[in-house]
Design a protein around this motif. Structure first.
Motif, PDB file in Angstrom:
ATOM      1  N   ALA A   1       2.907  11.153  10.643  1.00  0.00           N
ATOM      2  CA  ALA A   1       2.547  10.874   9.247  1.00  0.00           C
ATOM      3  C   ALA A   1       3.815  10.885   8.409  1.00  0.00           C
ATOM      4  O   ALA A   1       4.722  11.688   8.633  1.00  0.00           O
ATOM      5  CB  ALA A   1       1.571  11.911   8.720  1.00  0.00           C
ATOM      6  N   GLY A   2       3.860   9.967   7.455  1.00  0.00           N
ATOM      7  CA  GLY A   2       5.052   9.851   6.616  1.00  0.00           C
ATOM      8  C   GLY A   2       4.690   9.732   5.147  1.00  0.00           C
ATOM      9  O   GLY A   2       3.523   9.533   4.787  1.00  0.00           O
ATOM     10  N   ALA A   3       5.713   9.859   4.295  1.00  0.00           N
ATOM     11  CA  ALA A   3       5.499   9.754   2.849  1.00  0.00           C
ATOM     12  C   ALA A   3       6.733   9.131   2.195  1.00  0.00           C
ATOM     13  O   ALA A   3       7.868   9.434   2.571  1.00  0.00           O
ATOM     14  CB  ALA A   3       5.235  11.133   2.252  1.00  0.00           C
ATOM     15  N   GLY A   4       6.450   8.286   1.223  1.00  0.00           N
ATOM     16  CA  GLY A   4       7.522   7.595   0.501  1.00  0.00           C
ATOM     17  C   GLY A   4       8.206   8.536  -0.479  1.00  0.00           C
ATOM     18  O   GLY A   4       7.559   9.117  -1.355  1.00  0.00           O
TER      19      GLY A   4
ATOM     20  N   LEU B   1       0.872  -1.172   0.000  1.00  0.00           N
ATOM     21  CA  LEU B   1       0.000   0.000   0.000  1.00  0.00           C
ATOM     22  C   LEU B   1       0.910   1.223   0.000  1.00  0.00           C
ATOM     23  O   LEU B   1       1.545   1.531   0.994  1.00  0.00           O
ATOM     24  CB  LEU B   1      -0.896  -0.012   1.245  1.00  0.00           C
ATOM     25  CG  LEU B   1      -1.986   1.054   1.266  1.00  0.00           C
ATOM     26  CD1 LEU B   1      -3.238   0.527   0.587  1.00  0.00           C
ATOM     27  CD2 LEU B   1      -2.324   1.467   2.688  1.00  0.00           C
ATOM     28  N   ALA B   2       1.009   1.874  -1.120  1.00  0.00           N
ATOM     29  CA  ALA B   2       1.871   3.055  -1.237  1.00  0.00           C
ATOM     30  C   ALA B   2       1.522   3.791  -2.522  1.00  0.00           C
ATOM     31  O   ALA B   2       1.145   3.152  -3.517  1.00  0.00           O
ATOM     32  CB  ALA B   2       3.337   2.655  -1.241  1.00  0.00           C
ATOM     33  N   GLY B   3       1.691   5.083  -2.501  1.00  0.00           N
ATOM     34  CA  GLY B   3       1.271   5.915  -3.623  1.00  0.00           C
ATOM     35  C   GLY B   3      -0.040   6.559  -3.221  1.00  0.00           C
ATOM     36  O   GLY B   3      -0.982   5.842  -2.860  1.00  0.00           O
ATOM     37  N   THR B   4      -0.085   7.888  -3.266  1.00  0.00           N
ATOM     38  CA  THR B   4      -1.209   8.601  -2.649  1.00  0.00           C
ATOM     39  C   THR B   4      -1.766   9.730  -3.509  1.00  0.00           C
ATOM     40  O   THR B   4      -0.999  10.475  -4.131  1.00  0.00           O
ATOM     41  CB  THR B   4      -0.745   9.202  -1.295  1.00  0.00           C
ATOM     42  OG1 THR B   4      -0.199   8.146  -0.503  1.00  0.00           O
ATOM     43  CG2 THR B   4      -1.866   9.865  -0.533  1.00  0.00           C
TER      44      THR B   4
ATOM     45  N   TYR C   1       4.885   4.014  16.104  1.00  0.00           N
ATOM     46  CA  TYR C   1       4.457   4.520  14.785  1.00  0.00           C
ATOM     47  C   TYR C   1       5.186   3.722  13.687  1.00  0.00           C
ATOM     48  O   TYR C   1       6.402   3.548  13.745  1.00  0.00           O
ATOM     49  CB  TYR C   1       4.756   6.014  14.625  1.00  0.00           C
ATOM     50  CG  TYR C   1       4.736   6.432  13.160  1.00  0.00           C
ATOM     51  CD1 TYR C   1       3.540   6.417  12.433  1.00  0.00           C
ATOM     52  CD2 TYR C   1       5.913   6.748  12.481  1.00  0.00           C
ATOM     53  CE1 TYR C   1       3.514   6.725  11.083  1.00  0.00           C
ATOM     54  CE2 TYR C   1       5.904   7.065  11.134  1.00  0.00           C
ATOM     55  CZ  TYR C   1       4.705   7.043  10.436  1.00  0.00           C
ATOM     56  OH  TYR C   1       4.687   7.327   9.088  1.00  0.00           O
TER      57      TYR C   1
ATOM     58  N   GLU D   1       6.690   4.098  -6.547  1.00  0.00           N
ATOM     59  CA  GLU D   1       6.624   4.054  -5.075  1.00  0.00           C
ATOM     60  C   GLU D   1       5.985   2.742  -4.610  1.00  0.00           C
ATOM     61  O   GLU D   1       6.446   2.110  -3.665  1.00  0.00           O
ATOM     62  CB  GLU D   1       5.737   5.236  -4.639  1.00  0.00           C
ATOM     63  CG  GLU D   1       6.163   5.937  -3.375  1.00  0.00           C
ATOM     64  CD  GLU D   1       5.198   7.088  -3.050  1.00  0.00           C
ATOM     65  OE1 GLU D   1       4.972   7.954  -3.931  1.00  0.00           O
ATOM     66  OE2 GLU D   1       4.674   7.108  -1.930  1.00  0.00           O
TER      67      GLU D   1
ATOM     68  N   HIS E   1      -5.072   5.410  -2.037  1.00  0.00           N
ATOM     69  CA  HIS E   1      -3.756   4.800  -2.224  1.00  0.00           C
ATOM     70  C   HIS E   1      -3.774   3.737  -3.315  1.00  0.00           C
ATOM     71  O   HIS E   1      -4.797   3.088  -3.538  1.00  0.00           O
ATOM     72  CB  HIS E   1      -3.309   4.086  -0.943  1.00  0.00           C
ATOM     73  CG  HIS E   1      -3.129   4.974   0.231  1.00  0.00           C
ATOM     74  ND1 HIS E   1      -2.291   6.055   0.237  1.00  0.00           N
ATOM     75  CD2 HIS E   1      -3.671   4.914   1.484  1.00  0.00           C
ATOM     76  CE1 HIS E   1      -2.322   6.628   1.435  1.00  0.00           C
ATOM     77  NE2 HIS E   1      -3.165   5.968   2.192  1.00  0.00           N
TER      78      HIS E   1
ATOM     79  N   ALA F   1       6.876   0.331   2.484  1.00  0.00           N
ATOM     80  CA  ALA F   1       5.795   1.322   2.581  1.00  0.00           C
ATOM     81  C   ALA F   1       6.024   2.256   3.760  1.00  0.00           C
ATOM     82  O   ALA F   1       5.469   3.347   3.815  1.00  0.00           O
ATOM     83  CB  ALA F   1       4.450   0.620   2.740  1.00  0.00           C
TER      84      ALA F   1
ATOM     85  N   LYS G   1      -2.597  13.007   5.400  1.00  0.00           N
ATOM     86  CA  LYS G   1      -2.606  11.739   6.146  1.00  0.00           C
ATOM     87  C   LYS G   1      -2.853  12.004   7.634  1.00  0.00           C
ATOM     88  O   LYS G   1      -3.642  11.302   8.275  1.00  0.00           O
ATOM     89  CB  LYS G   1      -1.284  11.004   5.948  1.00  0.00           C
ATOM     90  CG  LYS G   1      -1.166  10.338   4.564  1.00  0.00           C
ATOM     91  CD  LYS G   1       0.244   9.844   4.352  1.00  0.00           C
ATOM     92  CE  LYS G   1       0.387   9.108   3.033  1.00  0.00           C
ATOM     93  NZ  LYS G   1       1.806   8.969   2.643  1.00  0.00           N
TER      94      LYS G   1
ATOM     95  N   ARG H   1      -1.041   6.200  10.541  1.00  0.00           N
ATOM     96  CA  ARG H   1      -2.221   7.033  10.846  1.00  0.00           C
ATOM     97  C   ARG H   1      -2.511   6.899  12.339  1.00  0.00           C
ATOM     98  O   ARG H   1      -3.626   6.590  12.757  1.00  0.00           O
ATOM     99  CB  ARG H   1      -3.444   6.623  10.001  1.00  0.00           C
ATOM    100  CG  ARG H   1      -3.170   6.353   8.544  1.00  0.00           C
ATOM    101  CD  ARG H   1      -2.733   7.574   7.752  1.00  0.00           C
ATOM    102  NE  ARG H   1      -1.796   7.238   6.702  1.00  0.00           N
ATOM    103  CZ  ARG H   1      -2.105   6.812   5.479  1.00  0.00           C
ATOM    104  NH1 ARG H   1      -3.369   6.744   5.131  1.00  0.00           N
ATOM    105  NH2 ARG H   1      -1.155   6.511   4.606  1.00  0.00           N
TER     106      ARG H   1
ATOM    107  N   GLU I   1       0.998  15.853   1.296  1.00  0.00           N
ATOM    108  CA  GLU I   1       0.568  14.452   1.466  1.00  0.00           C
ATOM    109  C   GLU I   1       0.562  14.058   2.950  1.00  0.00           C
ATOM    110  O   GLU I   1      -0.409  13.456   3.430  1.00  0.00           O
ATOM    111  CB  GLU I   1       1.484  13.529   0.652  1.00  0.00           C
ATOM    112  CG  GLU I   1       1.041  12.082   0.701  1.00  0.00           C
ATOM    113  CD  GLU I   1       1.835  11.190  -0.246  1.00  0.00           C
ATOM    114  OE1 GLU I   1       2.048  11.584  -1.415  1.00  0.00           O
ATOM    115  OE2 GLU I   1       2.238  10.092   0.179  1.00  0.00           O
TER     116      GLU I   1
HETATM  117  C1  LIG Z   1       3.947   6.132   5.909  1.00  0.00           C
HETATM  118  C2  LIG Z   1       2.651   6.398   5.755  1.00  0.00           C
HETATM  119  O1  LIG Z   1       1.942   5.983   4.647  1.00  0.00           O
HETATM  120  C3  LIG Z   1       2.434   4.964   3.794  1.00  0.00           C
HETATM  121  C4  LIG Z   1       1.280   4.166   3.370  1.00  0.00           C
HETATM  122  C5  LIG Z   1       0.552   4.488   2.249  1.00  0.00           C
HETATM  123  C6  LIG Z   1       1.015   5.464   1.359  1.00  0.00           C
HETATM  124  C7  LIG Z   1       2.241   6.021   1.510  1.00  0.00           C
HETATM  125  C8  LIG Z   1       2.744   7.018   0.530  1.00  0.00           C
HETATM  126  O2  LIG Z   1       2.123   7.205  -0.531  1.00  0.00           O
HETATM  127  O3  LIG Z   1       3.760   7.662   0.758  1.00  0.00           O
HETATM  128  C9  LIG Z   1       3.161   5.610   2.607  1.00  0.00           C
HETATM  129  O4  LIG Z   1       4.076   4.707   2.069  1.00  0.00           O
HETATM  130  C10 LIG Z   1       1.898   7.162   6.762  1.00  0.00           C
HETATM  131  O5  LIG Z   1       0.695   7.347   6.603  1.00  0.00           O
HETATM  132  O6  LIG Z   1       2.505   7.601   7.771  1.00  0.00           O
END
Ligand SMILES: C=C(O[C@H]1C=CC=C(C(=O)O)[C@@H]1O)C(=O)O
Ligand SMILES: [Mg+2]
Length: 427
Positions: free
Chosen positions: A396-399, A246-249, A360, A275, A309, A336, A416, A379, A412
Motif C-alpha cells: 500500500a502506498g500514499a502520495g 485517482l488520488a487524494g484519500t 505492485y 495530490e 478518493h 498516482a 488501503k 490494493r 492512510e
Molecule cells: C498508491 C496507492 O494509492 C494511490 C491511489 C489512490 C489514492 C492515493 C493517495 O491518496 O495517496 C494513491 O495515489 C495504493 O493504494 O497503494
C-alpha cells in the motif's frame, strides 16, 4: 459446457497446417454464466491471468501462452498485424510482459466466449496436443471456498519510524524543489496457518471490494499476484481513450454521516486536491504530443469499502498512428503511483524503498486492435505457497506532497492495505 468443449475439439481435430496465417484460432460461444475463478482454480496450466472489469460486465480469464513479448511496442505490432488479443502488462519499473494465451475465456454480458490459439509456426503435433488439452480444461471446475484462514504478521519493510523517515526525506526533496510529489509504499508480510488459495481469496475480494477491477496473475503454481483496484490506467476504443487521476484519500466507515463529512472534507481539502491535480498534470503533459484533443472532467468522489478518493476523469482523442505501446509508455507509472516529475520520483523510490515493487503499482490488462483496458495494480498482494502455509505480501502506498503528515499517511496506507487484509483473520 460439454457441447462447447466437444465443438472445440472437433475444430482442432479438423485443422490442417496452414501456411496462410501465423496463428489459427478456434472459437465457440454459449449463453452461460460461469465462475471463471472456479475454472482457474481447477487448472494446472500456466501462466494464468484474470481480469474482472470495473465498469463493464466483462470478465476474462486465460491459461497458457502461445507467444510472448517482452516489449510493449512489439506486442502492439503483433496485435495490429494479427488482429489478436494479448494479455499482460508492465511492472512498476516498466518491464513489459504480454502474451497470446493458449486459451481465452471471456464472460461478456453472461455470454461465454472461448477461444483457443494454435501456432502454425510451431510443431504441428505438439500444438494440436496442447490445444486439445486446453479444450479439456473446460470440463474441470473446483468449487470456491470462503477464506477462513488465520494469519499473523511476520514483517514489514517500514515500521512507523522508518516510514516517517522516508516521508521526511520525500518532503525534503519537495522543499528543495526536486520533486512536487512522490508516492511512497510499504510492504507487509503475513503467514497463514493453512494454505490460502489465491482464487478463493480473490473471489472473496470481489464480493467485498465492489467498484474495483479484480485481477490475478499466476506465472506458476506456487505464486499468484492478486488484487482489487479502484484505478483505471486507461481504456481505449479505437482512437478514443479514457484515463483518470485517482488520488487524494479520506476514510469510509459504517457511519453514513461521518462518511459524508469525510466526503465534504475531501472535496475541500487543499492538500488532497493538490495530490490529485498533480496526477492530472502529469498525465496531460505526457499525453500532449500524442493527442488531438484532451479534456479533464470535474472532480468527483469514488467511494470504496475502506476509503474514498478524489477522481478526475480524462478523455482524449489519440492521433491516428498512436496505439497501446505509446499509451502504456506515456501514462504508466502515473503520478498516482510514482510522483512528479516522474523520472526523479521513480529514482527517489528506488533508492528509498527497501523492496522491489514488482507488479505492485504496475499495470495489467488486455490489448486488442480496436480496444484496450488496463488497470493500475494497487490494493494488491503476492500469495506464495510454502508447504502447508501461505505467505502474503500486501502493498500500500500514499502520495506525499507538501503538507503531508507522516502519521496521517501511515493511517492512510493501513486503511488501503485493509481492503485485502480484512478478508483474513489476523491473530
Ligand atoms: C498508491 C496507492 O494509492 C494511490 C491511489 C489512490 C489514492 C492515493 C493517495 O491518496 O495517496 C494513491 O495515489 C495504493 O493504494 O497503494
Ligand atoms: Mg493520499
Amino acid at each position: 459446457m460439454e457441447n462447447l468443449c466437444s465443438g472445440l475439439i472437433k475444430q482442432i481435430q479438423a485443422h490442417k497446417l496452414s501456411a496462410l496465417s501465423a496463428i489459427t484460432y478456434f472459437k465457440s460461444e454459449m449463453q452461460l454464466t460461469v465462475e471463471l475463478l472456479a475454472w482457474l482454480k481447477a487448472q494446472e496450466m500456466y501462466p494464468q491471468f484474470y481480469l474482472n472489469y470495473r465498469d463493464e460486465p466483462i470478465t476474462i480469464a486465460s491459461l497458457g501462452k502461445v507467444r510472448l513479448f517482452s516489449d510493449e511496442k512489439m506486442a502492439q505490432q503483433f496485435v495490429q498485424q494479427q488482429d489478436l488479443p494479448l494479455v499482460g502488462g508492465l511492472t512498476f519499473s516498466k518491464q513489459a510482459k504480454f502474451w497470446l494465451p493458449r486459451l481465452l475465456l471471456e464472460n461478456i454480458d453472461n455470454i461465454l466466449h472461448v477461444t483457443i490459439y494454435f501456432d502454425n509456426e510451431q510443431d504441428f503435433v505438439t500444438e494440436q496436443h496442447a490445444c486439445l488439452q486446453a479444450a479439456k480444461t473446460l470440463e474441470k471446475f473446483t468449487a470456491l471456498q470462503s477464506v477462513k484462514q488465520v494469519v499473523h504478521k511476520i514483517g514489514q519493510k517500514a515500521n512507523t519510524e522508518v516510514w516517517t523517515n522516508w516521508i521526511e526525506q520525500g518532503l525534503a526533496e519537495i522543499k528543495q524543489g526536486h520533486l512536487s510529489k512522490v508516492v511512497l509504499a510499504n510492504q507487509t508480510e503475513f503467514l497463514s496457518n493453512q494454505p490460502i488459495d489465491a482464487k478463493d481469496f480473490l473471489a472473496e475480494s470481489e464480493q467485498q471490494n465492489t467498484g474495483c477491477y479484480h485481477f490475478l496473475l499466476a506465472e506458476q503454481a506456487e505464486c499468484a499476484f492478486v488484487g482489487s483496484t479502484p484505478e483505471r490506467l486507461y481504456t481505449r476504443q479505437g482512437q478514443h481513450m479514457q484515463t483518470e487521476a485517482l488520488a487524494g484519500t479520506a476514510t469510509i466507515t459504517d457511519n453514513p454521516q461521518y462518511n459524508q463529512q469525510q466526503t465534504d472534507w475531501l472535496l475541500n481539502d487543499r492538500k488532497n486536491d493538490h495530490e490529485n491535480r498533480l496526477v492530472v498534470q502529469g498525465i496531460c503533459e505526457n499525453l500532449q504530443p500524442y493527442v488531438n484533443h484532451i479534456a479533464v472532467c470535474d472532480v468527483e468522489v469514488k467511494q470504496l469499502r475502506q476509503v474514498q478518493h478524489l477522481r478526475r476523469c480524462i478523455q482524449a482523442e489519440l492521433k491516428n498512428n498512436v496505439a497501446d505501446g505509446v499509451c502504456l509508455q506515456t501514462i504508466h507509472p502515473s503520478a498516482a503511483v510514482s510522483g512528479l516529475p516522474q523520472q526523479s520520483a521513480v529514482q527517489f523510490l528506488q533508492k528509498t524503498e527497501n523492496f522491489d515493487r514488482s507488479w505492485y503499482a504496475g499495470t495489467l490488462g488486455i490489448m486488442r486492435k480496436l480496444q484496450a483496458e488496463f488497470c493500475v495494480a494497487i490494493r494488491s498482494a503476492f500469495i506464495e505457497q510454502q508447504g502447508e502455509q501461505s505467505k502474503i505480501r500486501i502493498f500500500a502506498g500514499a502520495g506525499i506532497v507538501a503538507g503531508s503528515v507522516p502519521l496521517l499517511e501511515w493511517q492512510e496506507i493501513e486503511r488501503k492495505a485493509s481492503s485485502l487484509l480484512s478478508l483474513l483473520t489476523i491473530e
